[in-house]
Design an enzyme around this catalytic site. Structure first.
Site, PDB file in Angstrom:
ATOM      1  N   HIS A 172     -13.191 -89.067  66.319  1.00 15.85           N
ATOM      2  CA  HIS A 172     -12.054 -89.576  65.559  1.00 15.85           C
ATOM      3  C   HIS A 172     -11.834 -88.737  64.304  1.00 15.85           C
ATOM      4  O   HIS A 172     -12.736 -88.044  63.833  1.00 15.85           O
ATOM      5  CB  HIS A 172     -12.275 -91.047  65.223  1.00 15.85           C
ATOM      6  CG  HIS A 172     -12.378 -91.889  66.459  1.00 15.85           C
ATOM      7  ND1 HIS A 172     -13.585 -92.388  66.913  1.00 15.85           N
ATOM      8  CD2 HIS A 172     -11.443 -92.264  67.357  1.00 15.85           C
ATOM      9  CE1 HIS A 172     -13.373 -93.061  68.035  1.00 15.85           C
ATOM     10  NE2 HIS A 172     -12.081 -92.995  68.327  1.00 15.85           N
TER      11      HIS A 172
ATOM     12  N   SER B 286      -7.666 -93.369  71.133  1.00  7.63           N
ATOM     13  CA  SER B 286      -7.900 -93.604  69.710  1.00  7.63           C
ATOM     14  C   SER B 286      -7.548 -92.405  68.841  1.00  7.63           C
ATOM     15  O   SER B 286      -7.213 -92.565  67.668  1.00  7.63           O
ATOM     16  CB  SER B 286      -9.367 -93.983  69.484  1.00  7.63           C
ATOM     17  OG  SER B 286     -10.218 -93.004  70.049  1.00  7.63           O
TER      18      SER B 286
ATOM     19  N   ASP C 168     -18.507 -89.818  64.057  1.00  7.67           N
ATOM     20  CA  ASP C 168     -18.717 -89.894  65.504  1.00  7.67           C
ATOM     21  C   ASP C 168     -18.374 -88.592  66.214  1.00  7.67           C
ATOM     22  O   ASP C 168     -18.630 -88.437  67.402  1.00  7.67           O
ATOM     23  CB  ASP C 168     -17.935 -91.052  66.125  1.00  7.67           C
ATOM     24  CG  ASP C 168     -16.431 -90.952  65.892  1.00  7.67           C
ATOM     25  OD1 ASP C 168     -15.917 -89.825  65.714  1.00  7.67           O
ATOM     26  OD2 ASP C 168     -15.772 -92.004  65.880  1.00  7.67           O
TER      27      ASP C 168
END
Length: 604
Positions: free
Chosen positions: A584, A459, A581
C-alpha cells in the site's frame, strides 16, 4: 462390561510423547509460514495437523473414561479444558490489548473487537462476518490466528455431548464411527460447494462447518485405533507396515508443506481431507508403543517444543504482527526474524512455566494475594496490573484513539467503508484510516477534464482514488481492498458493460491479492470489447508477484488494445513509496502511480 456406572476407578491414559513430537513439527511449520510465507508456503497445514490430533486425543480420552467407568463426566472434562486453555489466552489478550494501546493506539477498536470475539471463542465467525482474508497479511491483526482455537473450543463444547448421547443410544461403536464419517463427508461437501459458489478461500478456511471434517477424521481414528488398546508386541510384519505407512505419509506431508500455497485451489476441493488422512496415518504410527517412528517423534527436543506448542502458537503471531508492522514487508532485515524468534520463545516459555502449567495443575489457586506465596503473589500482581487497562479497553474508554469506520458518501462512489476489515471504497474528501484523518494534500494543479476513464482495482486503487479523482474529475473509480481479478468479471458485467467503444479507456489494477489464470484475464479483457485497456502490474512481496506480472505483460503483447503500465519498474528502489506492508502507498507512492497512469492515458 460389568461395572457400576461412575464408581469404577478411571485409569489415566498413558502419555504419548510422539504426539508432542508431531505437535512440534506442526507448530514449527506454522511459525515459519507466518515469519515469511516464501520460506514454507504450505506451513499453514500445521493447523490441520493440530485439528486431527485434537479430534483423536480428545475422543481417545473420552472413550477411555467411558470404558473404565461407564460414564463421561462432562463438567469435569470442560473444567479441565478451561484450565488448560483459557488462562494463557486471557493473558495473551491482556498483553496484546495493552501493547496495542501503547504502541498502535489507532488500531485499538479493531483489536478490542477481536479480543471480545476471542474471549467467547467465536473469532472464526467474527472474521467471516467481517470478510477478513486469513492469507492477507497487509493489515495489523495480532489476534487473527485465534480463529483455530475458536473452532477447537466449539468442538470441545458440543462434541462430548454428542458422543455421550451416541454411546448411550447406539451399542455398536462401528455405527457411531460411520455417523461421524458421514458428518465429515457433509463438512467436506460444504467446503467444496461454498468454494465453488464464490471462490472465497477465507469463508471455507475459517468456518467451523467446513473445517469440522478434519477434526472428525481424528475422531474416527480414535474409534478404529484407540491408543489404550494397542498391543506392545505385534508381529514384526505389522510393525513394519505401520512404520512404512507412517514414514511415507510424513514424507509426503513435509513435501506438501513446501509445495502447496494459499492459492492452491485443489486443497479446497478435497485436498484438506486427503491431507488430513495422511496425518491420520502418521498419528496411527506415532501412538503405537512398539514402532520406531514413535521413537523418532519422541525425541527429547521435539517433545520439549511440542509441550510448549500451545504457548508458541499463542504468542508467535502477536509478536510477528507487532515487530513486522515497523518494517516494509518484503524488505525485512534478517536480524528482525531473530528478534521475532527470540521474543516468541521468551513469551512462550514465560507463559508455559508461569501461566499454562500452574493453572492447569492448580486452577484458580495459581493466583494468591498472600505475599508468603511469592510465585502466586507475583502472578496475581501482574494479572491485576494488566487487567485494569484491559477492562478499560473492553468498555471503550480508549475508543477515541482509534477509528472503526472511514469514508463518506461522495459523488458517484459507494463509500460505505469498513476500514478495519478490508472493505474500503475509494473516497474523495477526507479519509479516515485507523484513526488518522488525512486531509487533502496540495498537489499539482493540473486538471484533466478531457478524459473520463474507468479505473477498477484493489486496495492500491483505493490508495490513489482521492488523488486521481482530483486530477481527473470525470473519471469513474471502483476500488476495493482484497479484490482479486477473478472476482471482477461479475462486477464488470453488472455495472460497466457500457465501456466497450474504442474511445473508452479502462485501467485495471488487479493482482495485489493473488494469482489468476490466462483464461480469467482474457475473459475480463474481452468484456471491454474495443476499449483501450491499461493493465497496471504489481509490486507485492508475495510468491505470485512474478507470475502476475508475466501474465499482464503477455496480455499487452498479445492484444493490440492493451497497454502495460509498468508500476513494478517505476517503483523499483523506492521504498519511500510504500507503507510498512510493502504494497500500500504512502503519499509519494500515490503521486508516482497516478503519474504513471496519467502518462499512459494522455498518450491515447
Amino acid at each position: 462390561m460389568n461395572k457400576t456406572k461412575g464408581f469404577t476407578k478411571y485409569k489415566k491414559m498413558r502419555y504419548i510423547p510422539g504426539l508432542d513430537g508431531l505437535r512440534a513439527i506442526a507448530v514449527l511449520g506454522i511459525i515459519i509460514y507466518h515469519l515469511n510465507k516464501q520460506w514454507l508456503t504450505g506451513g499453514f497445514l500445521g493447523v490441520d495437523t493440530f485439528f486431527v490430533i485434537s479430534g483423536y486425543l480428545i475422543t481417545s480420552l473420552l472413550l477411555k473414561e467411558y470404558d473404565d467407568t461407564g460414564i463421561i463426566k462432562l463438567k469435569s472434562f470442560w473444567i479441565r479444558r478451561l484450565k488448560r486453555l483459557l488462562p494463557a489466552v486471557i493473558v495473551l489478550l491482556m498483553v496484546v490489548g495493552t501493547a496495542t494501546l501503547l504502541l498502535k493506539s489507532d488500531n485499538i477498536i479493531r483489536v478490542k473487537h477481536d479480543i471480545i470475539a476471542a474471549i467467547f471463542y467465536v473469532s472464526n465467525w467474527w472474521y467471516i462476518a467481517k470478510d477478513v482474508n486469513y492469507f492477507e497479511q497487509f493489515s495489523f491483526m495480532p489476534l487473527k490466528h485465534l480463529w483455530s482455537l475458536a473452532i477447537e473450543e466449539q468442538f470441545y463444547i458440543f462434541f462430548p455431548v454428542i458422543l455421550v448421547t451416541l454411546l448411550l443410544t447406539i451399542k455398536k461403536r462401528y455405527k457411531i464411527g460411520f455417523i461421524f464419517w458421514g458428518v465429515s463427508i457433509i463438512s467436506l461437501g460444504l467446503m467444496m460447494f461454498i468454494y465453488s459458489i464464490n471462490g472465497d478461500h477465507s469463508r471455507v478456511y475459517f468456518g467451523t462447518d467446513t473445517r469440522l471434517q478434519t477434526l472428525l477424521l481424528g475422531v474416527i481414528l480414535a474409534f478404529l485405533w484407540p491408543p489404550f488398546k494397542l498391543k506392545n508386541d505385534p508381529p514384526k510384519v505389522v510393525k513394519y507396515v505401520i512404520d512404512s505407512i507412517g514414514s511415507l505419509s510424513f514424507i509426503v506431508l513435509i513435501l506438501l508443506f513446501f509445495i502447496i500455497n494459499d492459492e492452491t485451489n485443489w486443497i479446497y476441493d478435497g485436498g484438506f481431507y486427503l491431507i488430513s488422512i495422511l496425518t491420520l496415518f502418521i498419528i496411527a504410527s506415532v501412538v503405537h508403543p512398539s514402532t520406531w517412528i514413535a521413537k523418532i517423534f519422541s525425541n527429547p527436543v521435539l517433545v520439549f517444543i511440542g509441550k510448549r506448542s500451545y504457548s508458541l502458537y499463542l504468542w508467535h503471531f502477536a509478536v510477528i504482527s507487532f515487530v513486522h508492522s515497523y518494517y516494509v514487508d518484503g524488505q525485512i532485515p534478517v536480524y528482525v526474524y531473530f528478534i521475532d524468534i527470540s521474543l516468541t520463545i521468551i513469551f512462550a516459555e514465560l507463559s508455559y512455566r508461569f501461566i499454562e502449567t500452574p493453572f492447569r495443575k492448580e486452577g484458580i489457586k495459581a493466583l494468591n494475594w498472600r505475599p508468603s506465596y511469592i510465585p502466586q503473589f507475583i502472578r496475581m500482581a501482574i494479572v491485576v496490573t494488566l487487567l485494569i487497562p484491559f477492562m478499560l479497553i473492553l468498555v471503550g474508554a480508549f475508543n477515541k484513539y482509534g477509528k472503526d469506520i472511514i469514508g463518506e458518501k461522495a459523488n458517484s462512489f459507494d463509500t460505505t467503508i469498513e476500514d478495519n476489515y478490508l472493505m474500503r471504497i475509494a473516497p474523495i474528501d477526507n479519509i479516515h484510516i485507523d484513526g488518522l484523518v488525512s486531509e487533502k494534500k496540495k498537489e499539482s494543479s493540473d486538471v484533466y477534464n478531457n478524459i473520463k476513464p474507468l479505473l477498477i482495482g484493489d486496495s492500491v486503487m483505493v490508495d490513489i482514488g482521492e488523488s486521481f479523482k482530483s486530477s481527473v474529475p470525470k473519471s469513474r473509480i471502483d476500488g476495493k481492498v482484497g479484490r482479486q481479478l477473478y472476482q471482477t468479471l461479475p462486477l464488470v458485467k453488472a455495472n460497466y458493460s457500457q465501456y466497450k467503444k474504442s474511445s473508452d479507456q479502462v485501467v485495471l489494477e488487479l493482482g495485489t491479492n493473488g494469482d489468476f489464470t490466462v483464461k480469467q484475464l482474457d475473459d475480463l479483457l474481452n468484456q471491454f470489447g474495443k476499449a483501450k485497456i491499461y493493465l497496471v502490474n504489481t509490486r507485492v512481496p508475495r510468491i505470485y508477484e512474478a507470475n502476475v506480472n508475466r501474465l499482464l505483460a503477455d496480455a499487452a503483447k498479445r492484444k493490440s488494445n492493451v497497454t502495460l503500465i509498468d508500476w513494478y519498474k517505476r517503483s523499483q528502489g523506492h521504498s519511500e513509496y510504500f507503507a510498512p506492508d510493502g504494497v500500500h502507498l504512502e503519499y509519494k507512492g500515490v503521486l508516482a502511480l497516478k503519474d504513471e497512469i496519467l502518462k499512459a492515458l494522455k498518450k491515447k
